[in-house]
Design an enzyme around this catalytic site. Structure first.
Site, short mmCIF file in Angstrom:
data_model
loop_
_atom_site.label_atom_id
_atom_site.label_comp_id
_atom_site.label_asym_id
_atom_site.label_seq_id
_atom_site.Cartn_x
_atom_site.Cartn_y
_atom_site.Cartn_z
N ASP A 1 -2.22 -6.14 12.85
CA ASP A 1 -1.58 -4.83 12.96
C ASP A 1 -1.41 -4.51 14.44
O ASP A 1 -2.07 -5.13 15.30
CB ASP A 1 -2.41 -3.76 12.26
CG ASP A 1 -1.55 -2.63 11.69
OD1 ASP A 1 -0.36 -2.55 12.06
OD2 ASP A 1 -2.07 -1.84 10.88
N LYS B 1 0.84 -1.20 0.00
CA LYS B 1 0.00 0.00 0.00
C LYS B 1 0.88 1.24 0.00
O LYS B 1 2.07 1.18 0.25
CB LYS B 1 -0.91 0.01 1.23
CG LYS B 1 -0.17 0.24 2.54
CD LYS B 1 -1.10 0.23 3.73
CE LYS B 1 -0.30 0.56 5.01
NZ LYS B 1 -1.11 0.43 6.22
N THR C 1 -7.31 1.75 6.70
CA THR C 1 -6.34 0.80 6.16
C THR C 1 -6.85 -0.62 6.25
O THR C 1 -6.81 -1.38 5.28
CB THR C 1 -5.00 0.92 6.91
OG1 THR C 1 -4.47 2.23 6.71
CG2 THR C 1 -4.01 -0.11 6.42
#
Length: 315
Positions: free
Chosen positions: A222, A196, A230
């Site tokens: 994450d 990304k 995201t």
């Protein structure tokens, strides 16, 4: 359990009293008698209502939203306890706020993660226990010992018990590969990475998915879910690349702005988080699964208190 440790005392600010009480229950010690309130003009008022002279004191306070209020509470509590002649003060910070401001990316930017480290040391903290720092090098910002705990073993235990089939662990970016690889190895799954770019803060654009995701149950890991842009875009991209279903895991559910609504409306089947930061009371419990870090923090506290190795917790 640890009644013999008469000089071990735990106090908490207002940021996450539920977690502090869980830690105390785990250790079998009472939560210290203190109050943190406000004067009429908004200044923080701290009272320590028991003797701490010569004690080994641990102050439990994540610096989550409202971050400036919670950080200031922590600093004032440490100062009050230091002036009351505690032998040692350890700041137990399950979530370390300002960690994403850890370097200069353009001219005239502050390194606020370092500033917070300086403030904690100046206030009187002589040790820090924290979890899943956004950038591991923040440990080096301190001139005092830092015990850096990780939540991956807790998340891995839950995933193993869930008996998910054909799992692939997905890092949402290149920077999170080490963390994702650790989880993948613990549950015996392959690894994939979402490629990304960030045109600006809190905005992410998925350009590619690297690794085997077709027909698999994707578990995206994450350290922080903030606005959830995201993670939700990444989950949609994984389905586009052929994943069967998507789960999301994180250590710190910051969940600011539209995060709750985005996660609720997303393709993510379940969001697995820890209680380093308290969730909103109205959160949909069918969508979220909260795992407790109290036993891990409790073990770290007693090991620090008894001068034992903290790293042994992860062997």
């Amino acid at each position: 359990m640890f009644a013999r440790h008469k000089k071990l005392k735990l106090f908490s600010g207002n940021a996450n009293t539920a977690l502090a009480r869980e830690i105390c229950d785990y250790l079998g010690v009472p939560l210290g008698d203190s109050s943190v309130s406000r004067f009429s003009d908004g200044e923080i008022k701290v009272r320590i209502n028991e003797n701490v002279r010569g004690a080994d004191v641990f102050v439990i306070q994540p610096t989550c939203h409202p971050i400036n209020e919670n950080l200031m509470e922590l600093l004032v509590m440490i100062d009050a306890i230091r002036r009351a002649s505690a032998r040692r003060i350890t700041a137990v910070i399950p979530y370390y706020g300002y960690a994403r401001q850890d370097r200069k990316t353009r001219a005239r930017e502050p390194i606020t993660a370092k500033l917070v480290a300086n403030l904690l040391t100046a206030a009187g903290a002589r040790r820090v226990i924290t979890m899943d720092l956004h950038a591991g090098q923040i440990q080096g910002f301190f001139d005092i010992p830092v015990d850096h705990l990780v939540a991956v073993p807790i998340l891995a235990g839950y995933l193993r018990q869930s008996h998910l089939e054909n799992v692939v662990v997905v890092s949402p970016d290149v920077g999170g590969v080490v963390r994702a690889r650790d989880l993948a190895e613990r549950i015996g799954a392959p690894l994939a990475v979402i490629d990304k770019r960030r045109p600006e803060p809190n905005v992410a654009e998925v350009t590619n998915v690297i690794g085997p995701v077709e027909g698999k149950t994707a578990v995206v890991l994450d350290d922080i879910i903030d606005t959830a842009g995201t993670i939700t875009k990444g989950a949609a991209a994984l389905l586009d690349y052929g994943a069967r279903e998507v789960y999301a895991c994180c250590s710190h559910p910051v969940l600011s702005g539209p995060a709750y609504e985005r996660l609720q409306e997303s393709v993510i089947k379940k969001v697995i988080v820890t209680n380093t930061i308290p969730l909103r009371q109205d959160v949909n419990r069918d969508k979220f699964r909260v795992l407790s870090v109290a036993p891990l923090l409790g073990e770290a506290i007693i090991r620090v208190h008894e001068d034992l190795s903290v790293s042994k917790l992860f062997d």
